[in-house]
Design a protein around this motif. Structure first.
Motif, PDB file in Angstrom:
ATOM      1  N   ASP A 138       0.812  -1.221   0.000  1.00 39.24           N
ATOM      2  CA  ASP A 138       0.000   0.000   0.000  1.00 39.24           C
ATOM      3  C   ASP A 138       0.846   1.272   0.000  1.00 39.24           C
ATOM      4  O   ASP A 138       0.748   2.104   0.904  1.00 39.24           O
ATOM      5  CB  ASP A 138      -0.953   0.019   1.190  1.00 39.24           C
ATOM      6  CG  ASP A 138      -2.190  -0.797   0.922  1.00 39.24           C
ATOM      7  OD1 ASP A 138      -2.816  -0.597  -0.135  1.00 39.24           O
ATOM      8  OD2 ASP A 138      -2.537  -1.651   1.753  1.00 39.24           O
ATOM      9  N   THR A 153      -7.891  -3.380  -3.339  1.00 40.21           N
ATOM     10  CA  THR A 153      -8.647  -2.965  -4.526  1.00 40.21           C
ATOM     11  C   THR A 153      -9.357  -1.649  -4.234  1.00 40.21           C
ATOM     12  O   THR A 153     -10.579  -1.618  -4.032  1.00 40.21           O
ATOM     13  CB  THR A 153      -9.665  -4.045  -4.921  1.00 40.21           C
ATOM     14  OG1 THR A 153     -10.482  -4.352  -3.773  1.00 40.21           O
ATOM     15  CG2 THR A 153      -8.955  -5.305  -5.369  1.00 40.21           C
ATOM     16  N   ASN A 154      -8.602  -0.575  -4.218  1.00 40.96           N
ATOM     17  CA  ASN A 154      -9.141   0.720  -3.801  1.00 40.96           C
ATOM     18  C   ASN A 154     -10.290   1.203  -4.680  1.00 40.96           C
ATOM     19  O   ASN A 154     -11.365   1.547  -4.186  1.00 40.96           O
ATOM     20  CB  ASN A 154      -8.012   1.754  -3.807  1.00 40.96           C
ATOM     21  CG  ASN A 154      -6.953   1.451  -2.775  1.00 40.96           C
ATOM     22  OD1 ASN A 154      -7.217   1.445  -1.591  1.00 40.96           O
ATOM     23  ND2 ASN A 154      -5.749   1.191  -3.236  1.00 40.96           N
ATOM     24  N   TRP A 155     -10.091   1.240  -6.006  1.00 38.50           N
ATOM     25  CA  TRP A 155     -11.103   1.797  -6.895  1.00 38.50           C
ATOM     26  C   TRP A 155     -12.357   0.932  -6.920  1.00 38.50           C
ATOM     27  O   TRP A 155     -13.469   1.428  -6.690  1.00 38.50           O
ATOM     28  CB  TRP A 155     -10.539   1.933  -8.316  1.00 38.50           C
ATOM     29  CG  TRP A 155     -11.502   2.566  -9.275  1.00 38.50           C
ATOM     30  CD1 TRP A 155     -11.676   3.903  -9.514  1.00 38.50           C
ATOM     31  CD2 TRP A 155     -12.448   1.892 -10.118  1.00 38.50           C
ATOM     32  NE1 TRP A 155     -12.668   4.099 -10.451  1.00 38.50           N
ATOM     33  CE2 TRP A 155     -13.158   2.875 -10.841  1.00 38.50           C
ATOM     34  CE3 TRP A 155     -12.755   0.546 -10.327  1.00 38.50           C
ATOM     35  CZ2 TRP A 155     -14.153   2.560 -11.754  1.00 38.50           C
ATOM     36  CZ3 TRP A 155     -13.758   0.218 -11.237  1.00 38.50           C
ATOM     37  CH2 TRP A 155     -14.443   1.226 -11.946  1.00 38.50           C
ATOM     38  N   ALA A 158     -14.259   0.871  -3.514  1.00 40.19           N
ATOM     39  CA  ALA A 158     -15.018   2.099  -3.264  1.00 40.19           C
ATOM     40  C   ALA A 158     -16.276   2.136  -4.131  1.00 40.19           C
ATOM     41  O   ALA A 158     -17.360   2.503  -3.667  1.00 40.19           O
ATOM     42  CB  ALA A 158     -14.145   3.315  -3.549  1.00 40.19           C
ATOM     43  N   ALA A 184      -4.042   5.488  -2.509  1.00 39.17           N
ATOM     44  CA  ALA A 184      -5.271   4.783  -2.151  1.00 39.17           C
ATOM     45  C   ALA A 184      -6.438   5.757  -2.020  1.00 39.17           C
ATOM     46  O   ALA A 184      -7.553   5.476  -2.468  1.00 39.17           O
ATOM     47  CB  ALA A 184      -5.072   4.019  -0.844  1.00 39.17           C
ATOM     48  N   ARG A 188      -9.892   5.696  -4.274  1.00 40.45           N
ATOM     49  CA  ARG A 188     -11.208   5.503  -3.652  1.00 40.45           C
ATOM     50  C   ARG A 188     -12.157   6.653  -4.014  1.00 40.45           C
ATOM     51  O   ARG A 188     -13.351   6.427  -4.199  1.00 40.45           O
ATOM     52  CB  ARG A 188     -11.035   5.360  -2.137  1.00 40.45           C
ATOM     53  CG  ARG A 188     -10.266   4.107  -1.786  1.00 40.45           C
ATOM     54  CD  ARG A 188     -10.092   3.862  -0.302  1.00 40.45           C
ATOM     55  NE  ARG A 188      -9.225   2.702  -0.110  1.00 40.45           N
ATOM     56  CZ  ARG A 188      -9.104   2.032   1.028  1.00 40.45           C
ATOM     57  NH1 ARG A 188      -9.791   2.398   2.098  1.00 40.45           N
ATOM     58  NH2 ARG A 188      -8.294   0.998   1.120  1.00 40.45           N
ATOM     59  N   ALA A 238     -13.755   6.594   3.559  1.00 42.28           N
ATOM     60  CA  ALA A 238     -12.679   5.906   2.849  1.00 42.28           C
ATOM     61  C   ALA A 238     -11.884   4.947   3.714  1.00 42.28           C
ATOM     62  O   ALA A 238     -11.093   4.175   3.202  1.00 42.28           O
ATOM     63  CB  ALA A 238     -11.740   6.928   2.225  1.00 42.28           C
ATOM     64  N   SER A 239     -12.085   4.965   5.040  1.00 48.10           N
ATOM     65  CA  SER A 239     -11.359   4.048   5.905  1.00 48.10           C
ATOM     66  C   SER A 239     -12.152   3.811   7.181  1.00 48.10           C
ATOM     67  O   SER A 239     -13.107   4.527   7.489  1.00 48.10           O
ATOM     68  CB  SER A 239      -9.979   4.608   6.248  1.00 48.10           C
ATOM     69  OG  SER A 239     -10.099   5.691   7.151  1.00 48.10           O
ATOM     70  N   GLY A 277     -14.635   2.118   3.269  1.00 47.14           N
ATOM     71  CA  GLY A 277     -13.711   1.767   2.191  1.00 47.14           C
ATOM     72  C   GLY A 277     -13.396   0.288   2.123  1.00 47.14           C
ATOM     73  O   GLY A 277     -13.706  -0.473   3.032  1.00 47.14           O
ATOM     74  N   ALA A 282      -5.591   1.669   4.280  1.00 48.61           N
ATOM     75  CA  ALA A 282      -5.473   3.122   4.151  1.00 48.61           C
ATOM     76  C   ALA A 282      -5.561   3.841   5.490  1.00 48.61           C
ATOM     77  O   ALA A 282      -5.264   5.011   5.577  1.00 48.61           O
ATOM     78  CB  ALA A 282      -6.562   3.658   3.221  1.00 48.61           C
ATOM     79  N   HIS A 285      -2.423   5.669   6.198  1.00 51.84           N
ATOM     80  CA  HIS A 285      -1.758   6.342   5.078  1.00 51.84           C
ATOM     81  C   HIS A 285      -1.398   7.775   5.404  1.00 51.84           C
ATOM     82  O   HIS A 285      -2.214   8.675   5.334  1.00 51.84           O
ATOM     83  CB  HIS A 285      -2.685   6.325   3.868  1.00 51.84           C
ATOM     84  CG  HIS A 285      -2.548   5.095   3.038  1.00 51.84           C
ATOM     85  ND1 HIS A 285      -3.181   4.919   1.855  1.00 51.84           N
ATOM     86  CD2 HIS A 285      -1.848   3.957   3.236  1.00 51.84           C
ATOM     87  CE1 HIS A 285      -2.884   3.756   1.357  1.00 51.84           C
ATOM     88  NE2 HIS A 285      -2.087   3.148   2.174  1.00 51.84           N
TER      89      HIS A 285
END
Length: 289
Positions: A138, A153-155, A158, A184, A188, A238-239, A277, A282, A285
Motif C-alpha cells: 500500500d 482494490t481501492n477503486w 469504493a 489509495a 477511492r 474511505a477508511s 472503504g 489506508a 496512510h
C-alpha cells in the motif's frame, strides 16, 4: 554433483543417495565421509533451507499501532516462520527509508517489506539500480514499475461500497475522502465518482471532504457535511477510522433533542446510510520518509 561425491568417497551413487535421504543402512565411517563431502561441495538436501542463504527479512512500518499494522505483522511473521526466516520489525519514526535500505544491505537480509510509505526518488533509484529485494505494501505514491508492490482494490472496492448505498435508495451520498497525495485515497475517490456517474448522479464537491485517515479530522469534516443546508442521507468513508468519525459526527449532530432516544443513537433521519472503504490498509496512510 552426487556422482562426483560418490567418486571422491569411493562409494556407489546409491550409497550417497542413502546418506542424502538419511537412511540408516550406511556405516558410520562411510556416512561421515559422505556428509563431509556434501558439506564441502555445498550440497543442500531437497526441502531444506540453504544455510548460505540470508535467513532474515525486515518489515518497516510508519508505526506499530493500530489493528491494521497488527494484522500485517502477524501475516509476515506467520509466513516467515513457515519458511524458517526471522523477521526484524521497525518504523520510520527514527530511521528514514534510506537508512532501512542501508540496514537491509548491512544485514544481508533476504528482503525488505515497506508498509504504507512514500519513497523518495533517490530511494527508488537505489532499489532499482542495486536490485535490492524490496516489496511495498500500500505505497502512498505510485512506485517505479521495477519495484513490486501490493495494494487493496481501492477503486473497485469504493465503487462497490457506493453502489451498495445506491441500491438502498440513496441518491445524495457524501464522502469523507483521503488526501490527494495518497494513492489509495485518490483511487477511492475515483471509485466513488464512478459509481455516481454510472447511476446518473452528478458529482457534488460540497458533499466531499478530504482528511488524513484518522478519527479527529473525519469527525470535523463529517460535521461540516451533515450541517450543510442540504446534507446527504448517506456517507461513504474511505477508511475504518474515518467511518468512526462519521458515526460520531452523526451522534453529535442531533440538534433536535426529540430525534434521539438515547445519547448513543445515530440520528438516522439525518444519516441513514454509511459505507466504509474496501479495506483497512489506508487507515495509516500518511507520508513517511
Amino acid at each position: 554433483m552426487l556422482t562426483s561425491i560418490a567418486g571422491e568417497a569411493g562409494v556407489s551413487l546409491s550409497t550417497v543417495s542413502k546418506v542424502v535421504h538419511r537412511r540408516h543402512d550406511v556405516g558410520a565411517a562411510t556416512r561421515a565421509r559422505v556428509e563431509e563431502l556434501l558439506a564441502r561441495h555445498g550440497y543442500v538436501r531437497p526441502g531444506e533451507p540453504d544455510p548460505a542463504a540470508p535467513r532474515q527479512i525486515i518489515a518497516v512500518f510508519r508505526d506499530l499501532s493500530g489493528p491494521y499494522t497488527l494484522e500485517v505483522v502477524r501475516g509476515i511473521v506467520d509466513a516467515a516462520d513457515e519458511l524458517g526466516v526471522g523477521v526484524v520489525t521497525g518504523t520510520t519514526g527514527h530511521r528514514s527509508i534510506s537508512q532501512w535500505l542501508q540496514e537491509c544491505v548491512a544485514l544481508d537480509a533476504a528482503g525488505l517489506i515497506i508498509v504504507i510509505s512514500m519513497l523518495a526518488e533517490e530511494d527508488q533509484r537505489r532499489i532499482v539500480e542495486q536490485r535490492l529485494p524490496v516489496v511495498l505494501i500500500d505505497p502512498l505514491s505510485a512506485p517505479s514499475h521495477d519495484i513490486p508492490s501490493i495494494g487493496v482494490t481501492n477503486w473497485s472496492g469504493a465503487r462497490e461500497a457506493v453502489q451498495h448505498l445506491l441500491s438502498l435508495g440513496h441518491t445524495r451520498i457524501g464522502m469523507v475522502a483521503g488526501r490527494s497525495h495518497s494513492l489509495a485515497g485518490a483511487a477511492r475517490l475515483h471509485g466513488y465518482r464512478a459509481a455516481l456517474e454510472e447511476a446518473g448522479i452528478s458529482y457534488d464537491s460540497a458533499l466531499v471532504r478530504s482528511t488524513d485517515f484518522d478519527f479527529e479530522e473525519s469527525l470535523l469534516a463529517s460535521l461540516q457535511i451533515l450541517r450543510s443546508d442540504d446534507p446527504p442521507t448517506a456517507v461513504f468513508a474511505a477508511s475504518d477510522a474515518q467511518a468512526l468519525g462519521v458515526l460520531e459526527a452523526a451522534r453529535h449532530d442531533g440538534r433536535d433533542p426529540e430525534r434521539r432516544r438515547h445519547p448513543g443513537d445515530v440520528d438516522r433521519r439525518r444519516l441513514a446510510g454509511l459505507a466504509v472503504g474496501p479495506g483497512p490498509p489506508a487507515d495509516r496512510h500518511q507520508p513517511s520518509r
